[in-house]
Scaffold this motif. Structure first.
Motif, PDB file in Angstrom:
ATOM      1  N   HIS A   1     -34.459 -16.131  -7.453  1.00 44.38           N
ATOM      2  CA  HIS A   1     -34.850 -16.310  -8.637  1.00 44.38           C
ATOM      3  C   HIS A   1     -33.296 -16.026  -9.397  1.00 44.38           C
ATOM      4  CE1 HIS A   1     -38.890 -14.369  -7.583  1.00 44.38           C
ATOM      5  NE2 HIS A   1     -39.014 -15.464  -7.749  1.00 44.38           N
TER       6      HIS A   1
ATOM      7  N   VAL B   1     -43.126 -10.360  -6.735  1.00 44.25           N
ATOM      8  CA  VAL B   1     -42.043 -10.350  -8.038  1.00 44.25           C
ATOM      9  C   VAL B   1     -42.947 -10.103  -9.247  1.00 44.25           C
ATOM     10  CG1 VAL B   1     -40.567 -11.865  -8.964  1.00 44.25           C
ATOM     11  CG2 VAL B   1     -40.741 -11.922  -6.604  1.00 44.25           C
TER      12      VAL B   1
ATOM     13  N   GLU C   1     -31.403 -13.063 -11.211  1.00 43.64           N
ATOM     14  CA  GLU C   1     -31.578 -11.453 -10.400  1.00 43.64           C
ATOM     15  C   GLU C   1     -30.259 -11.388  -9.882  1.00 43.64           C
ATOM     16  OE1 GLU C   1     -35.161 -11.461  -8.407  1.00 43.64           O
ATOM     17  OE2 GLU C   1     -36.383 -12.017 -10.144  1.00 43.64           O
TER      18      GLU C   1
ATOM     19  N   HIS D   1     -33.997  -8.849  -4.863  1.00 50.89           N
ATOM     20  CA  HIS D   1     -34.524  -9.183  -5.979  1.00 50.89           C
ATOM     21  C   HIS D   1     -33.957  -8.278  -6.932  1.00 50.89           C
ATOM     22  CE1 HIS D   1     -37.465 -12.808  -4.896  1.00 50.89           C
ATOM     23  NE2 HIS D   1     -37.093 -11.886  -3.801  1.00 50.89           N
ATOM     24  N   SER D   2     -34.434  -8.413  -8.355  1.00 50.97           N
ATOM     25  CA  SER D   2     -34.227  -7.829  -9.371  1.00 50.97           C
ATOM     26  C   SER D   2     -35.298  -7.686 -10.326  1.00 50.97           C
ATOM     27  CB  SER D   2     -32.814  -8.133 -10.313  1.00 50.97           C
ATOM     28  OG  SER D   2     -31.793  -8.360  -9.665  1.00 50.97           O
TER      29      SER D   2
HETATM   30 ZN   LIG Z   1     -37.375 -11.996  -7.999  1.00 56.16          ZN
END
Ligand SMILES: [Zn+2]
Length: 424
Positions: A235, A17, A238, A329-330
């Motif tokens: 998260h 991440v 995201e 995720h982002s």
């Molecule tokens: Zn993430």
């Protein structure tokens, strides 16, 4: 092998991440982050946000953070319809993903200017505006003013220190948010809408720290023991990763001949909202244990990660074989974080084949690959999936600003290409 090696970039990454201080900016797109340190995932105190309504201008202008995923930690009235908003994190240290979400309205239509401040962080998310809390549009760029802008393309240094946003308001609330709102209620609505399909089930596999359900979608209508595992939203901010995951899952649930045939061979297990407490409390990154869940796949101190661990162990006891795992995720831009094929050997080649095939279908956006050569400590979901359940696995990252129609298309193409490969 030739085509596979071509995609294995040299960057060695242990963890995935983004960590802005290590992000590298080049002319060839986002290259990913450097290794992250090993951290304890024992729970830490979290600052619970005060929720309520602020009243200004002789009780004619109001701000509220009192809704799911709301975050606004303080406000000052600077006169003449100018306000300063304070956005703070649930605890520190934390990476730069200052989530915010609030509503503003007034008795007498007017235009307000809000200076957004983020304590020690900077402005990562371009404001989204909504009049109903469901449909969001980026703020008109004419109403967006960066203050002390950053330099470069990616990472904290590229982000402005503050921004000033100007919005017309009226009696009907206007939502101002870092990304589209997908709190646990909205996600559950989506889960329920899929669950009317005869080949979809959903059930709880655990509870979060604050007792929210960890939902698991099970897609497929056979007795097959071949499976894939999908998780998303460890998260909270995201959302773009979540939106790609949503499209991915909808494609697996569609009535195309390919999806119908695939569901005869495979069962798909999907945990769409891994961190419901963080999402509903408007956290920047952590769960209510004050921990980055994607550091807890070795220590398992947190209930959210433990629920997936227990679920996968149960499925393994039931003789399920997992042929693929994806964690959505982002980050600053689209990027793939697979495990390097030198450590996964033949087992992991399908991941690179898949990435290549997605790229061929979507040539308009070049997406880099940053492969990790380290399997241990497992710490992150991808490594845990591979090491403990022998599944080829990837962290699938979408950009914060990737256009939403493209996110949807990419999720669809990723599902179609995966089905194609697994049905070979
Ligand atoms: Zn993430």
């Amino acid at each position: 092998m030739e085509s596979i090696n071509r995609y294995v970039v040299t960057a060695t990454m242990v963890f995935i991440v983004f960590s802005c201080k290590n992000s590298k900016k080049t002319a060839t797109g986002y290259q990913g982050q450097g290794p992250s340190p090993i951290v304890s995932t024992v729970s830490k105190p979290v600052q619970k946000q005060w929720k309520g309504i602020w009243s200004f201008a002789d009780s004619t202008t109001f701000f509220s953070n009192d809704f799911e995923s709301g975050r606004l930690n303080g406000l000052t009235d600077d006169d003449n319809d100018h306000y300063t908003a304070l956005i703070t994190a649930e605890n520190t240290p934390i990476n730069v993903s200052p989530w915010y979400a609030f509503k503003v309205w007034t008795k007498f239509p007017r235009t307000v200017t809000i200076k957004m401040t983020y304590q020690d962080s900077r402005s990562r998310y371009y404001p989204k505006i909504s009049k109903d809390g469901y449909n969001f549009m980026p703020l008109d760029s004419a109403n967006f003013k960066p203050i002390n802008p950053g330099q470069g393309e990616y990472g904290i240094k590229a982000a402005p220190e503050f921004v000033e946003i100007t919005i017309p308001i009226d009696e009907k609330p206007t939502w101002v948010t870092a990304q589209e709102l997908y709190g646990s209620t909205r996600v559950k609505q989506w889960v329920d809408s899929l669950s009317v399909l005869r080949f979809v089930k959903n059930y709880e596999i655990g509870k979060s720290k604050e007792n929210r359900a960890i939902h698991l979608l099970e897609v497929g209508n056979t007795n097959t023991k071949k499976a894939i595992m999908v998780i998303s939203r460890q998260h909270p901010p995201e959302v773009t990763g979540f939106l790609a995951m949503k499209s991915f899952v909808e494609t697996l649930c569609s009535d195309t001949p390919q999806a119908i045939a695939f569901r005869e061979k495979y069962t798909m297990f999907i945990s769409p909202l891994m961190n419901p407490d963080g999402v509903d409390n408007g956290h920047w990154r952590h769960n209510m244990g004050g921990v980055d869940l994607n550091r807890d796949w070795e220590q398992f101190n947190q209930p959210e990660t433990s629920s997936i661990r227990d679920f996968l162990n149960l499925k393994s006891e039931e003789n399920y074989v997992f042929d693929f795992g994806i964690d959505f995720h982002s980050t600053w831009d689209d990027i793939y974080y697979p495990l390097d094929s030198t450590v996964t050997k033949k087992k992991g080649e399908i991941v690179f084949e898949w990435i290549k095939n997605i790229g061929q279908r979507l040539p308009s956006k070049k997406t880099n690959i940053s492969a990790s050569k380290n399997l241990r400590p497992t710490m992150v979901s991808r490594n845990y999936f591979f090491v403990n359940h022998n599944m080829p696995a990837i962290v699938f990252e979408l950009g914060d600003n990737t256009p939403r129609p493209f996110l949807k298309l990419k999720g669809q193409v990723a599902a179609e290409e995966l089905m194609k490969l697994l049905m070979k």
